[in-house]
Design an enzyme around this catalytic site. Sequence first.
Site, PDB file in Angstrom:
ATOM      1  N   THR A 140     -11.748  14.812  99.630  1.00  0.00           N
ATOM      2  CA  THR A 140     -11.920  15.488  98.348  1.00  0.00           C
ATOM      3  C   THR A 140     -11.995  14.525  97.184  1.00  0.00           C
ATOM      4  O   THR A 140     -12.737  14.748  96.220  1.00  0.00           O
ATOM      5  CB  THR A 140     -10.748  16.478  98.125  1.00  0.00           C
ATOM      6  OG1 THR A 140     -10.775  17.467  99.145  1.00  0.00           O
ATOM      7  CG2 THR A 140     -10.835  17.151  96.767  1.00  0.00           C
ATOM      8  N   THR A 154      -7.100  15.167 102.854  1.00  0.00           N
ATOM      9  CA  THR A 154      -5.683  15.514 103.017  1.00  0.00           C
ATOM     10  C   THR A 154      -5.376  16.256 104.309  1.00  0.00           C
ATOM     11  O   THR A 154      -4.251  16.213 104.795  1.00  0.00           O
ATOM     12  CB  THR A 154      -5.194  16.376 101.835  1.00  0.00           C
ATOM     13  OG1 THR A 154      -5.974  17.576 101.767  1.00  0.00           O
ATOM     14  CG2 THR A 154      -5.321  15.612 100.524  1.00  0.00           C
TER      15      THR A 154
END
Length: 335
Positions: free
Chosen positions: A12, A89
Site C-alpha cells: 500500500t 501489511t
Amino acid sequence: MKKICIIYTGGTIGMVPTDQGYAPEAGSFAAALAGIDDLSAEGMPAWDLIEFDPLLDSSNIAVDQWNQIGRVIRDNYDSYDGFVVLHGTDTMAYTASALSFMLEGLDKPVILTGSQIPLCRLRSDARDNLITSILIAGEGKACEVCLYFGGRLIRGNRATKASADGLIAFDSPNYPLLAEAGIDIRYNKRVLGGLSAGEFHLAEFRETSIGVIKVFPGIQFQLFEPIMTEGLNGIVLETFGTGNIPNYDDALLPMIKRAFDNGTIVVVCSQCPQGTVRLGAYEVSAALTRAGAVSGFNMTTEAAVAKLYYLFSKGYNRDRVKVEMEEDLRGELTL
C-alpha cells in the site's frame, strides 16, 4: 554518514490511484521519495532505493519472495549499515518471521515497514513509518529483524497483524516492544540483541508442505485426514487456551498419531494472542504430547510456520526439528 538500503517490494505504501483503485506503479514511488525534503535533511542517513520488478502484492508473497528479499540483503550486506524493507501489511509479520530465521549471524538492523494509507494520500501514515524506520536502521541499536509501525518497534518474529484499518496495525502480544517513537526514539535495551552469533549467512528456504488447522467448536477432524500423509512435513495446530482440544469424537488424537508416525511435526500453538501453551496442564492437552505433538509455547502462528520452513530447509531430520521447535533460536519464544 550511515548508509541505508531501502528495499521496496510493493504494498500500500507506494500505490497510486488508477481506474481500478489503488495499485502499484513502477517508478512512481522513487519519484515520490524524491519529493520528501526530510529524506535529505541534516541527520538523516544516506540511502539508496532498490525497487522490485514486478512489485509484489503481499497476499502473494511466499517462499520464493522471502528468498528474493533475503538475496537482496545478502548481496548488499557489506555496502550498507542497515536495511528497510517496504512491504504490504497483510503478510508483513510472516515475512518478518521468515527473515529472522533466514538471516543467520545478522548484526545489522533489518526493519520492515509499510503503511495503511498510500504515501500519495492526505493523512498517510507512510511518511512517519518510512522516516523513522530509516533513522532506526541508521542508529544501529536494534541489530535484528524488526517491524516498525505506528510508533512501535517490534521484534519481527513476535509481530502479528492486529488491525485491518487502524494506524497501529501490529502488536507484540507476548514480548515487550523493542522501542517506542515519540518525541525521541526510546529503546528498551533490556530486550535488545544477543539473538544470532557467527558470520552472516543467508539460509534460503525450500518449498515445504506445511499446514495450519484452527480448532473450533464442532470441528470435524476427519475432514483433515486426507492431508495427513507422508508428504506433509509440518502442521501448526491452533488450539484453545493453553493447548486444549475437543475430544468428543476421538478423531484428532489418532490422526495426530498417524501424522507423527508419517514423519509430520505437529506444533501446538494457542488461539489466544497472549499467554503460552502448557501441554499437560489439562488432560485434553496431555494427550497431544502422548500423540507426539510439540509445544509452540508463546510463538505466534506466523513464527511457528516460518520456523518450520527454516528447520526443514536446513535439512534436519524429524527428531532434530522436533527438538529445535521447542528451543528459542531467534527470540521467537519464551520458555
